[in-house]
Design a protein around this motif. Sequence first.
Motif, mmCIF file in Angstrom:
data_model
loop_
_atom_site.group_PDB
_atom_site.id
_atom_site.type_symbol
_atom_site.label_atom_id
_atom_site.label_comp_id
_atom_site.label_asym_id
_atom_site.label_seq_id
_atom_site.Cartn_x
_atom_site.Cartn_y
_atom_site.Cartn_z
ATOM 1 N N LEU A 150 -1.760 8.373 5.477
ATOM 2 C CA LEU A 150 -2.880 7.801 6.242
ATOM 3 C C LEU A 150 -2.375 7.099 7.496
ATOM 4 O O LEU A 150 -3.102 6.362 8.148
ATOM 5 N N GLY A 151 -1.105 7.326 7.826
ATOM 6 C CA GLY A 151 -0.529 6.676 9.007
ATOM 7 C C GLY A 151 0.124 5.367 8.613
ATOM 8 O O GLY A 151 0.527 5.170 7.462
ATOM 9 N N ASP A 152 0.208 4.460 9.582
ATOM 10 C CA ASP A 152 0.818 3.149 9.309
ATOM 11 C C ASP A 152 -0.250 2.225 8.726
ATOM 12 O O ASP A 152 -1.213 1.853 9.406
ATOM 13 N N ALA A 153 -0.085 1.879 7.463
ATOM 14 C CA ALA A 153 -1.121 1.107 6.762
ATOM 15 C C ALA A 153 -1.354 -0.247 7.437
ATOM 16 O O ALA A 153 -2.497 -0.687 7.587
ATOM 17 N N GLY A 154 -0.264 -0.908 7.852
ATOM 18 C CA GLY A 154 -0.399 -2.210 8.507
ATOM 19 C C GLY A 154 -1.190 -2.086 9.803
ATOM 20 O O GLY A 154 -2.123 -2.862 10.056
ATOM 21 N N ASP A 155 -0.833 -1.102 10.620
ATOM 22 C CA ASP A 155 -1.548 -0.904 11.884
ATOM 23 C C ASP A 155 -3.014 -0.594 11.634
ATOM 24 O O ASP A 155 -3.900 -1.089 12.340
ATOM 25 N N LYS B 89 10.527 10.685 9.901
ATOM 26 C CA LYS B 89 10.499 9.271 10.296
ATOM 27 C C LYS B 89 10.180 8.348 9.126
ATOM 28 O O LYS B 89 9.949 7.158 9.299
ATOM 29 N N GLY B 90 10.104 8.908 7.945
ATOM 30 C CA GLY B 90 9.851 8.079 6.766
ATOM 31 C C GLY B 90 8.377 7.800 6.526
ATOM 32 O O GLY B 90 8.033 6.912 5.738
ATOM 33 N N TYR B 91 7.462 8.566 7.174
ATOM 34 C CA TYR B 91 6.032 8.399 6.926
ATOM 35 C C TYR B 91 5.588 9.336 5.805
ATOM 36 O O TYR B 91 6.115 10.445 5.666
ATOM 37 N N ILE B 92 4.616 8.844 5.032
ATOM 38 C CA ILE B 92 4.099 9.653 3.924
ATOM 39 C C ILE B 92 3.182 10.748 4.473
ATOM 40 O O ILE B 92 2.328 10.477 5.325
ATOM 41 N N MET B 93 3.366 11.970 3.963
ATOM 42 C CA MET B 93 2.547 13.120 4.372
ATOM 43 C C MET B 93 1.765 13.638 3.160
ATOM 44 O O MET B 93 2.375 13.786 2.090
ATOM 45 N N PRO C 16 0.798 -1.233 0.000
ATOM 46 C CA PRO C 16 0.000 0.000 0.000
ATOM 47 C C PRO C 16 0.827 1.278 0.000
ATOM 48 O O PRO C 16 0.409 2.283 -0.544
ATOM 49 N N MET C 17 2.023 1.260 0.647
ATOM 50 C CA MET C 17 2.753 2.508 0.835
ATOM 51 C C MET C 17 4.122 2.467 0.153
ATOM 52 O O MET C 17 4.999 1.695 0.555
ATOM 53 N N LEU C 18 4.316 3.321 -0.840
ATOM 54 C CA LEU C 18 5.648 3.479 -1.438
ATOM 55 C C LEU C 18 6.254 4.715 -0.767
ATOM 56 O O LEU C 18 5.977 5.846 -1.164
ATOM 57 N N ALA C 19 7.031 4.477 0.285
ATOM 58 C CA ALA C 19 7.551 5.589 1.102
ATOM 59 C C ALA C 19 8.988 5.920 0.675
ATOM 60 O O ALA C 19 9.187 6.614 -0.311
ATOM 61 N N THR C 20 10.009 5.372 1.354
ATOM 62 C CA THR C 20 11.396 5.642 0.911
ATOM 63 C C THR C 20 11.692 4.907 -0.390
ATOM 64 O O THR C 20 12.579 5.285 -1.133
#
Length: 209
Positions: free
Chosen positions: A198-203, A191-195, A132-136
Amino acid sequence: MDHLTVVDHPLVQHKLTLMRRTETSTAEFRRLLREISQLLAYEVTRELPMTTKRIQTPMQEMDAPVLDGRKLALVSILRAGNGLLDGMLELVPSARVGFVGLYRDEETLEPVQYYFKAPSELDERLVIAVDPMLATGNSSAAAIDLLKEAGAKDIRFLCLLAAPEGVQRMQEAHPDVPIVTASLDEKLNEKGYIMPGLGDAGDRMFGTK
Ligand code: URA
């Protein structure tokens, strides 16, 4: 396909907005993710090769379009990738499925593989890696490295949100892998979170913290 496709379909964008909201519950988040994954799957499979098959309708015979070639391979990048996988499998039930498990070494900050299982004849399949998240982009690029080592030649990367930093990392490491996403967000935070993200997708999908 272009290197980056942002799926701007109104249903995708509306569902994504609902998913982003803090007040969206785990159950609702999961349901929306399943729905949105099917709309994204529609886009990422748009150019699947086709052939025709002779069939009989109640009226007459015809050469009707069917998918050509080997069953496609969906590869979930654990753990959050599983949230996209479920919905996609409803749309493409005969797809083969693989899993890549990576964690980040806290000292080197490099991704380390802890699990890898891929379908056979990967070189003859369209491989769609999902996270879901392409971050770094570090773990995504490492997952694609592993898939290429296993023989994959035609790979696409499907995510819900992408950060510009992750897109650039993937472009540098794997320019041959098109990315399909519902949104290109603004940036990564420290911290490497996408802005805005939606937060931590797994959590959010598994109800953990
Ligand atoms: N992984 C997440 O789950 N969320 C982010 O914002 C970045 C990486």
